[in-house]
Design an enzyme around this catalytic site. Structure first.
Site, PDB file in Angstrom:
ATOM      1  N   ASP A  94     -10.871   2.476   4.098  1.00 39.23           N
ATOM      2  CA  ASP A  94     -11.408   0.866   3.847  1.00 39.23           C
ATOM      3  C   ASP A  94     -12.933   1.013   3.883  1.00 39.23           C
ATOM      4  OD1 ASP A  94      -9.818  -0.452   4.019  1.00 39.23           O
ATOM      5  OD2 ASP A  94      -8.847  -0.334   5.868  1.00 39.23           O
ATOM      6  N   GLN A 136      -4.600  -1.993   9.922  1.00 41.34           N
ATOM      7  CA  GLN A 136      -4.378  -3.037   8.848  1.00 41.34           C
ATOM      8  C   GLN A 136      -5.912  -4.012  10.022  1.00 41.34           C
ATOM      9  OE1 GLN A 136      -3.591  -3.156   5.713  1.00 41.34           O
ATOM     10  NE2 GLN A 136      -4.039  -5.676   5.935  1.00 41.34           N
ATOM     11  N   LYS A 187       0.951  -1.335  -0.255  1.00 40.40           N
ATOM     12  CA  LYS A 187      -0.205   0.293  -0.312  1.00 40.40           C
ATOM     13  C   LYS A 187       1.112   0.998  -0.342  1.00 40.40           C
ATOM     14  CE  LYS A 187      -3.151  -2.715   2.277  1.00 40.40           C
ATOM     15  NZ  LYS A 187      -4.114  -3.220   3.454  1.00 40.40           N
TER      16      LYS A 187
HETATM   17  N1  GUN Z   1      -6.657  -6.750   6.215  1.00 37.52           N
HETATM   18  C1  GUN Z   1      -6.909  -7.983   5.312  1.00 37.52           C
HETATM   19  N2  GUN Z   1      -7.724  -6.877   4.099  1.00 37.52           N
HETATM   20  C2  GUN Z   1      -7.832  -5.728   4.570  1.00 37.52           C
HETATM   21  C3  GUN Z   1      -8.054  -4.088   3.838  1.00 37.52           C
HETATM   22  O1  GUN Z   1      -8.935  -4.090   2.686  1.00 37.52           O
HETATM   23  N3  GUN Z   1      -8.153  -3.381   4.774  1.00 37.52           N
HETATM   24  C4  GUN Z   1      -7.741  -3.229   5.913  1.00 37.52           C
HETATM   25  N4  GUN Z   1      -7.542  -2.033   7.090  1.00 37.52           N
HETATM   26  N5  GUN Z   1      -6.991  -4.263   7.128  1.00 37.52           N
HETATM   27  C5  GUN Z   1      -7.146  -5.823   5.645  1.00 37.52           C
END
Ligand code: GUN
Length: 292
Positions: free
Chosen positions: A120, A97, A53
């Site tokens: 998100d 996350q 990311k």
């Molecule tokens: N863990 C796995 N997929 C995601 C996501 O799309 N966002 C976040 N914040 N954590 C994750």
């Protein structure tokens, strides 16, 4: 039948290409899109995702702030970190996350993220808008990435029967809502751990989205010939033949490629789309902060 590849990497590149001019427009107004990514603990897979990311931000000229906290951190400190990021007017997106360490109240913490910075799309206000059929808010990145990839491949879902395997807050539930929303118009069934005969339900579907986190559980005989299959799973499985001792496996067994008309690969399918949609949500948040 050999399935066509639903190439998320290629589709994500086209999404990123479209973002360049929007990012430049923000910058010419003095707004540099800025994403904060918070990771707690040392789960190796989560660190890989977070690094991807941050790298995508660098590629696109989006500013990123990467905050790493140890698993032993007090929940109050995570709470204080989120509130501080909410108050920072130079920052447009906040992502915590998942998963957080098991002793933490993950939903309680992520609910603190201001809905306008919730890139998100997990805040109850943003998920609530999705339930209402309003698709112009922050949409969860993985399910909206799946929808974008299907549209990019010119796959028409109208009237098709869709099965979503999994009912998580992050993927399964919002995916079911997006597939059934006006404009997509699929007829959706959600299969979960208490479903009586998952294989039989799956085998009648025109489209299957697998998001259960179980390596290669969806076998060839689960799939109707010619169905469209999207694999959301990213599982590490032991593989002594590899130098690193493991390989990535999706939720879908490779033999499904002999039954489906389309199949998204792992890696190179949904993963890059999740990141592209996160970048798009961050740019949208920056645009809205300045009402561009
Ligand atoms: N863990 C796995 N997929 C995601 C996501 O799309 N966002 C976040 N914040 N954590 C994750």
């Amino acid at each position: 039948m050999v399935a066509q590849r639903l190439d998320g990497k290629l589709c994500a590149a086209s999404v990123e290409e479209e973002l360049h001019s929007r990012i430049n427009a923000c910058k010419s107004e003095g707004v540099v899109p800025h994403l904060a990514v918070v990771i707690v603990g040392d789960d190796p897979a989560s660190h890989v995702y977070v690094n991807s990311k941050v790298k995508a931000c660098q590629r696109l000229g989006i500013k990123s702030t990467h905050i790493e906290l140890p698993a032993s951190v007090a929940e109050d400190e995570v709470r204080a970190t989120i509130l501080k990021l909410n108050a920072d007017e130079t920052l447009h997106g906040i992502l915590v996350q998942s998963p957080l360490p098991s002793h933490m109240d993950e939903e309680g913490l992520t609910d603190l993220i201001h809905p306008s910075k919730d890139v998100d799309g997990f805040h109850p206000e943003n998920l609530g808008r999705l339930v209402q059929g309003r698709l112009d808010g922050m949409l969860p990145c993985t399910p909206s990435g799946v929808m974008r990839m299907l549209r990019w491949a010119d796959i028409d879902l109208t009237g098709k029967s869709a099965v979503v395997l999994g009912r998580s807050r992050i993927v399964g539930m919002p995916q079911a809502l997006l597939l059934g929303a006006k404009g997509a118009d699929a007829t959706v069934t959600v299969v979960h751990s208490r479903t009586a005969d998952s294989k039989a339900v799956c085998a009648q579907a025109d489209i299957v989205v697998a998001a259960i986190g179980r390596p290669e559980m969806v076998r060839g005989d689960w799939i109707k010939p010619g169905a469209i299959v999207v694999d959301v799973g990213i599982n590490r499985v032991d593989d002594p033949t590899r130098e690193r001792g493991w390989r990535l496996a999706g939720d879908v067994h490779p033999e499904v490629g002999e039954h489906a008309s389309w199949l998204s690969p792992v890696p190179g399918g949904v993963g890059p789309m999740t990141i592209a949609m996160l970048m798009e949500n961050t740019v949208r948040a920056a645009e809205r902060s300045n009402q561009l």
